[in-house]
Design a protein around this motif. Structure first.
Motif, PDB file in Angstrom:
ATOM      1  N   PHE A  30       0.833  -1.194   0.000  1.00  0.00           N
ATOM      2  CA  PHE A  30       0.000   0.000   0.000  1.00  0.00           C
ATOM      3  C   PHE A  30       0.871   1.248   0.000  1.00  0.00           C
ATOM      4  N   GLY A  31       0.268   2.366  -0.427  1.00  0.00           N
ATOM      5  CA  GLY A  31       0.917   3.661  -0.387  1.00  0.00           C
ATOM      6  C   GLY A  31      -0.050   4.690   0.156  1.00  0.00           C
ATOM      7  N   ILE A  32       0.451   5.650   0.915  1.00  0.00           N
ATOM      8  CA  ILE A  32      -0.384   6.671   1.553  1.00  0.00           C
ATOM      9  C   ILE A  32       0.225   8.042   1.308  1.00  0.00           C
ATOM     10  N   VAL A  33      -0.612   9.012   0.944  1.00  0.00           N
ATOM     11  CA  VAL A  33      -0.207  10.414   0.825  1.00  0.00           C
ATOM     12  C   VAL A  33      -1.155  11.257   1.668  1.00  0.00           C
ATOM     13  N   CYS A  34      -0.613  12.152   2.477  1.00  0.00           N
ATOM     14  CA  CYS A  34      -1.408  13.117   3.236  1.00  0.00           C
ATOM     15  C   CYS A  34      -0.857  14.517   2.981  1.00  0.00           C
ATOM     16  N   ASP A  35      -1.766  15.465   2.839  1.00  0.00           N
ATOM     17  CA  ASP A  35      -1.397  16.853   2.560  1.00  0.00           C
ATOM     18  C   ASP A  35      -2.115  17.741   3.567  1.00  0.00           C
ATOM     19  N   GLY A  36      -1.342  18.330   4.499  1.00  0.00           N
ATOM     20  CA  GLY A  36      -1.931  19.160   5.536  1.00  0.00           C
ATOM     21  C   GLY A  36      -2.445  20.488   5.004  1.00  0.00           C
ATOM     22  N   CYS A  37      -3.555  20.942   5.571  1.00  0.00           N
ATOM     23  CA  CYS A  37      -4.176  22.207   5.176  1.00  0.00           C
ATOM     24  C   CYS A  37      -3.316  23.380   5.639  1.00  0.00           C
ATOM     25  N   SER A  38      -3.017  24.300   4.733  1.00  0.00           N
ATOM     26  CA  SER A  38      -2.126  25.427   5.055  1.00  0.00           C
ATOM     27  C   SER A  38      -2.738  26.398   6.058  1.00  0.00           C
ATOM     28  N   SER A  39      -4.059  26.460   6.123  1.00  0.00           N
ATOM     29  CA  SER A  39      -4.712  27.428   7.013  1.00  0.00           C
ATOM     30  C   SER A  39      -5.039  26.857   8.387  1.00  0.00           C
ATOM     31  N   SER A  40      -4.717  25.588   8.631  1.00  0.00           N
ATOM     32  CA  SER A  40      -4.935  24.976   9.939  1.00  0.00           C
ATOM     33  C   SER A  40      -3.593  24.826  10.654  1.00  0.00           C
ATOM     34  N   PRO A  41      -3.606  24.776  12.001  1.00  0.00           N
ATOM     35  CA  PRO A  41      -2.344  24.774  12.750  1.00  0.00           C
ATOM     36  C   PRO A  41      -1.640  23.417  12.757  1.00  0.00           C
ATOM     37  N   ASP A  42      -0.341  23.445  12.614  1.00  0.00           N
ATOM     38  CA  ASP A  42       0.511  22.253  12.815  1.00  0.00           C
ATOM     39  C   ASP A  42       0.106  21.053  11.977  1.00  0.00           C
ATOM     40  N   THR A  43      -0.351  21.286  10.759  1.00  0.00           N
ATOM     41  CA  THR A  43      -0.800  20.152   9.945  1.00  0.00           C
ATOM     42  C   THR A  43       0.354  19.371   9.336  1.00  0.00           C
ATOM     43  N   ASP A  44       1.584  19.884   9.437  1.00  0.00           N
ATOM     44  CA  ASP A  44       2.722  19.059   9.041  1.00  0.00           C
ATOM     45  C   ASP A  44       2.838  17.869   9.987  1.00  0.00           C
ATOM     46  N   VAL A  45       2.593  18.110  11.275  1.00  0.00           N
ATOM     47  CA  VAL A  45       2.564  17.027  12.267  1.00  0.00           C
ATOM     48  C   VAL A  45       1.310  16.174  12.064  1.00  0.00           C
ATOM     49  N   GLY A  46       0.171  16.839  11.868  1.00  0.00           N
ATOM     50  CA  GLY A  46      -1.085  16.118  11.709  1.00  0.00           C
ATOM     51  C   GLY A  46      -1.095  15.195  10.508  1.00  0.00           C
ATOM     52  N   ALA A  47      -0.504  15.634   9.411  1.00  0.00           N
ATOM     53  CA  ALA A  47      -0.462  14.797   8.207  1.00  0.00           C
ATOM     54  C   ALA A  47       0.312  13.516   8.474  1.00  0.00           C
ATOM     55  N   ARG A  48       1.416  13.614   9.207  1.00  0.00           N
ATOM     56  CA  ARG A  48       2.209  12.429   9.534  1.00  0.00           C
ATOM     57  C   ARG A  48       1.441  11.488  10.469  1.00  0.00           C
ATOM     58  N   LEU A  49       0.782  12.062  11.470  1.00  0.00           N
ATOM     59  CA  LEU A  49       0.021  11.225  12.403  1.00  0.00           C
ATOM     60  C   LEU A  49      -1.115  10.501  11.697  1.00  0.00           C
ATOM     61  N   LEU A  50      -1.803  11.208  10.787  1.00  0.00           N
ATOM     62  CA  LEU A  50      -2.894  10.587  10.054  1.00  0.00           C
ATOM     63  C   LEU A  50      -2.373   9.454   9.180  1.00  0.00           C
ATOM     64  N   ALA A  51      -1.281   9.696   8.479  1.00  0.00           N
ATOM     65  CA  ALA A  51      -0.701   8.665   7.609  1.00  0.00           C
ATOM     66  C   ALA A  51      -0.258   7.448   8.413  1.00  0.00           C
ATOM     67  N   LEU A  52       0.366   7.687   9.551  1.00  0.00           N
ATOM     68  CA  LEU A  52       0.845   6.578  10.376  1.00  0.00           C
ATOM     69  C   LEU A  52      -0.315   5.787  10.978  1.00  0.00           C
ATOM     70  N   ALA A  53      -1.391   6.483  11.349  1.00  0.00           N
ATOM     71  CA  ALA A  53      -2.570   5.788  11.877  1.00  0.00           C
ATOM     72  C   ALA A  53      -3.169   4.876  10.821  1.00  0.00           C
ATOM     73  N   VAL A  54      -3.273   5.382   9.602  1.00  0.00           N
ATOM     74  CA  VAL A  54      -3.833   4.566   8.516  1.00  0.00           C
ATOM     75  C   VAL A  54      -2.888   3.411   8.177  1.00  0.00           C
ATOM     76  N   LYS A  55      -1.588   3.671   8.198  1.00  0.00           N
ATOM     77  CA  LYS A  55      -0.627   2.591   7.951  1.00  0.00           C
ATOM     78  C   LYS A  55      -0.803   1.462   8.971  1.00  0.00           C
ATOM     79  N   ASN A  56      -0.916   1.815  10.251  1.00  0.00           N
ATOM     80  CA  ASN A  56      -1.109   0.801  11.286  1.00  0.00           C
ATOM     81  C   ASN A  56      -2.381   0.004  11.039  1.00  0.00           C
ATOM     82  N   GLY A  57      -3.434   0.711  10.623  1.00  0.00           N
ATOM     83  CA  GLY A  57      -4.695   0.030  10.344  1.00  0.00           C
ATOM     84  C   GLY A  57      -4.609  -0.907   9.163  1.00  0.00           C
ATOM     85  N   LEU A  58      -3.937  -0.477   8.108  1.00  0.00           N
ATOM     86  CA  LEU A  58      -3.796  -1.321   6.919  1.00  0.00           C
ATOM     87  C   LEU A  58      -2.957  -2.556   7.205  1.00  0.00           C
TER      88      LEU A  58
END
Length: 260
Positions: A30-58
């Protein structure tokens, strides 16, 4: 079957808010891409957490069981965010694009903006560009807060436009933004952040994102870090041509093999 990914910062960004990763299951990849929203706070961290959560689930999901529930598995992301002492769920405002292949079948799921593509055995690329009509993508993070989810639904912002290379398109409501599945009949499958739509040529004119995707899918070799090599080579060519991508760029791909 193997997978690889790459991501790079855009020319107008100080922090890269795109993230991409890949993984393997017992009978697939599998492959995962996440792109954090520029107008929301700290989405560089959030994008990684979301990707890692989905990776664990897959990795934990049975290969032969369809109907992967992304909103359920992604619940690990807000828990991780709170563990880090972050109390704003907006940090998880990020697009989610997943490509998954298991033996002879595949699926692509897109939440928000981005693109997906399939490389056939004649080396033709079949790409779909997915864009939020309102400019406010249906982030998976809205599932983590009922008030935010309802506000998004009430504002009727979820209309999605999907474009293909011949100029045709279709518009869909709701989420996910785009899905595709079937029996495996391709050499490679990939997902991309919407950075593919941010390229400008030496004159400052927009470059068709289908051209960008085609170039990124033109793999000289498919061993090892094939996506990272291709992205580096393509960006070198862009520099020579005077092309720039203003937005961050991320890509994850699965090489399925040459058999038809």
């Amino acid at each position: 079957m193997h997978a690889d990914s790459a991501y790079v910062i855009g020319a107008t960004h100080e922090v890269c808010q795109d993230y991409a990763l890949t993984g393997n299951t017992e009978r697939g990849a599998f492959g995962i891409v996440c792109d954090g929203c520029s107008s929301s706070p700290d989405t560089d961290v959030g994008a990684r957490l979301l990707a890692l959560a989905v990776k664990n689930g897959l990795c934990a999901w049975p290969d032969d069981e369809p109907g992967f529930d992304f909103s359920l598995i992604a619940q690990q992301a807000p828990l991780a965010l709170m563990t880090l002492g972050h109390d704003r769920l907006e940090a998880l405002d990020a697009t989610l694009l997943v490509v998954r292949a298991v033996e002879k079948s595949y699926e692509i799921v897109v939440y928000g903006d981005g693109a997906s593509a399939a490389l056939d055995h004649d080396d033709d690329v079949n790409a779909v560009i997915t864009t939020s009509v309102s400019g406010a993508p249906p982030y998976l993070s809205y599932c983590f807060n009922s008030k935010r989810k309802q506000a998004y639904v009430d504002a009727r912002l979820g209309e999605i436009r999907n474009d293909i290379a011949d100029g045709s398109c279709w518009v869909t409501p709701g989420e996910p933004s785009y899905t595709r599945s079937g029996e495996r009949s391709y050499k490679a499958l990939a997902v991309f952040s919407d950075g593919v739509s941010s390229f400008r040529d030496a004159n400052g004119d927009a470059v068709d994102p289908h051209i960008i995707i085609h170039e990124l899918m033109t793999f000289k070799t498919t061993a090892g870090a094939f996506v990272r090599r291709r992205m580096r080579g393509f960006l070198r060519t862009c520099k020579e041509l005077g092309w720039v991508h203003t937005d961050d760029l991320a890509m994850a791909a699965i090489f399925l093999g040459y058999e038809s």
